[in-house]
Design a protein around this motif. Structure first.
Motif, PDB file in Angstrom:
ATOM      1  N   THR A 119       0.823  -1.205   0.000  1.00 39.18           N
ATOM      2  CA  THR A 119       0.000   0.000   0.000  1.00 39.18           C
ATOM      3  C   THR A 119       0.858   1.257   0.000  1.00 39.18           C
ATOM      4  O   THR A 119       0.588   2.220  -0.734  1.00 39.18           O
ATOM      5  CB  THR A 119      -0.930   0.011   1.226  1.00 39.18           C
ATOM      6  N   HIS A 120       1.907   1.280   0.823  1.00 43.79           N
ATOM      7  CA  HIS A 120       2.738   2.480   0.911  1.00 43.79           C
ATOM      8  C   HIS A 120       3.435   2.772  -0.406  1.00 43.79           C
ATOM      9  O   HIS A 120       3.604   3.925  -0.805  1.00 43.79           O
ATOM     10  CB  HIS A 120       3.765   2.340   2.034  1.00 43.79           C
ATOM     11  N   ASN A 123       0.905   4.332  -2.710  1.00 46.81           N
ATOM     12  CA  ASN A 123       0.658   5.724  -2.339  1.00 46.81           C
ATOM     13  C   ASN A 123       1.767   6.626  -2.858  1.00 46.81           C
ATOM     14  O   ASN A 123       1.518   7.733  -3.357  1.00 46.81           O
ATOM     15  CB  ASN A 123       0.551   5.857  -0.816  1.00 46.81           C
ATOM     16  N   SER A 126       1.431   6.963  -6.643  1.00 48.94           N
ATOM     17  CA  SER A 126       0.337   7.865  -6.981  1.00 48.94           C
ATOM     18  C   SER A 126       0.742   9.314  -6.768  1.00 48.94           C
ATOM     19  O   SER A 126       0.456  10.194  -7.598  1.00 48.94           O
ATOM     20  CB  SER A 126      -0.894   7.530  -6.126  1.00 48.94           C
ATOM     21  N   GLU A 127       1.421   9.556  -5.647  1.00 50.26           N
ATOM     22  CA  GLU A 127       1.849  10.916  -5.339  1.00 50.26           C
ATOM     23  C   GLU A 127       2.878  11.404  -6.353  1.00 50.26           C
ATOM     24  O   GLU A 127       2.862  12.560  -6.781  1.00 50.26           O
ATOM     25  CB  GLU A 127       2.423  10.936  -3.918  1.00 50.26           C
ATOM     26  N   SER A 227      -1.975   5.236   6.987  1.00 50.08           N
ATOM     27  CA  SER A 227      -1.885   4.797   5.588  1.00 50.08           C
ATOM     28  C   SER A 227      -0.809   3.747   5.374  1.00 50.08           C
ATOM     29  O   SER A 227      -0.866   2.981   4.410  1.00 50.08           O
ATOM     30  CB  SER A 227      -1.630   5.994   4.677  1.00 50.08           C
TER      31      SER A 227
END
Length: 360
Positions: A119-120, A123, A126-127, A227
């Motif tokens: 997940t990290h 993220n 995406s960023e 997150s």
């Protein structure tokens, strides 16, 4: 005569299954879980009974169900599944990205699978994609502004050059020179107006791209902690936080979240193998400037060799396979774009300290 190696036959695999920090499960060809390890139960937040009582597809994020179903058909047809990623919905409603390796056993009608929480990484990806898209948009705007400026200023500049040239003509009378000077003044005023409009356009682009508000450090940390909670738990990182001297700062909230996310994940990724990672985050004021300090006990850097490269794009210093060389570049970009500065002190195998001094 070479002695044959003794192969133990009484090794119990249950502790391996129960203690693994990766997510292990056994599923039936009917699409139901048959066995899940404690780490998987803890990640999703459902009880073992809840996981066994519903089809696996019920726990998968709706947008990923169709693709997952097609890969499940391949598994049932005895084709192993490698490097597959999909999203699961935790009981809390949180989405987690999982990276799967699954092996079918046709004779038992079972599928053995192992997953890692990515997940990290998703993220961060995406960023980064969002940031690159934003930079591309700004670059296109600046390119267009450059074309417009060079085109629109050519005529008034040429006009000024022409007027200056004829002003020195000795055949001109005093009255004619006065008219030429008036034309020069009018042309210069027009040029000034054009330049001011271009400066205003640049300011407008900047103000539209970055919003500033009061950002509270503790709230940002708690959001990032949530997150990447699995990564934090798996790494057994210890945090020491002190925001008493300064609880908040005027900054862009998305930028601050990115700073926390990149610095924390880097510290975990580049932790020394012999010690658990420790991270200290503090805020305060120094010489009238608001500061933010982030310290870890990781691998560190050889500052004499790479100190001048740390915040550059596509720089990798530790040979980690999934390193992209983007994280610290983004941190630096976020800080400096809002008028701040960031510096780093570090020693190999003794950790690093990043100090941010925020702009006014």
């Amino acid at each position: 005569m070479q002695q044959e190696a003794l192969v133990p036959t009484n090794i119990q695999l249950d502790p391996f299954f129960d203690l693994s920090m990766d997510y292990l499960c056994v599923a039936g060809y009917d699409g139901y879980f048959r066995k899940v390890n404690p780490a998987f139960i803890k990640l999703l937040g459902f009880s073992e009974e809840e996981l066994f009582s519903a089809p696996i597809c019920d726990f998968i994020y709706e947008e990923d169900r169709s693709l997952t179903a097609s890969h499940r058909k391949s598994l049932i047809n005895s084709k192993p599944l490698l490097d597959f990623e999909n999203r699961y919905v935790c009981k809390s409603g949180e989405l987690v990205w999982l990276h799967w390796t699954s092996i079918p056993m046709p004779d038992k009608q079972l599928i053995y699978a192992i997953a890692k929480n990515i997940t990290h990484k998703k993220n961060l990806e995406s960023e980064r994609v969002s940031h690159v898209a934003q930079l591309s948009k700004i670059n296109e705007q600046l390119k267009q502004l450059n074309y417009t400026t060079s085109h629109d200023l050519r005529s008034p500049v040429n006009n000024l050059l022409y007027l200056a040239d004829i002003l020195g003509n000795k055949d001109n009378g005093e009255e004619e020179n006065e008219k030429i000077l008036e034309y020069i003044k009018l042309s210069a005023e027009g040029l000034k107006t054009s330049l001011n409009s271009y400066v205003d356009a640049l300011k407008e682009n900047e103000s539209n791209s970055v919003g500033v508000e009061e950002v509270f450090f503790k709230e940002v940390f708690e959001k990032i902690n949530g997150s990447i909670s699995s990564l934090i738990k798996d790494s057994q990182v210890k945090f020491s936080l002190d925001f008493l001297a300064m609880e908040s700062v005027r900054f862009n909230s998305a930028y601050m979240e990115s700073i926390f996310l990149n610095l924390i994940t880097n510290s975990i990724k580049y932790a020394r193998p012999d010690v658990f990672p420790e991270i200290q985050i503090t805020s305060g004021e120094s010489n009238g400037k608001k500061t933010f300090t982030f310290t870890d006990n990781g691998l560190g850097f050889d500052m004499e060799k790479v100190g001048h490269l740390i915040f550059n794009l596509n720089q990798r210093f530790h040979g980690t396979k999934d390193s992209k060389g983007v994280g610290l570049y983004l941190v630096h970009s976020h800080v400096t774009s809002l008028g701040g500065t960031i510096n780093v002190t570090s020693k190999v195998n003794e950790g690093s300290t990043f100090t941010i001094i925020f702009g006014d």
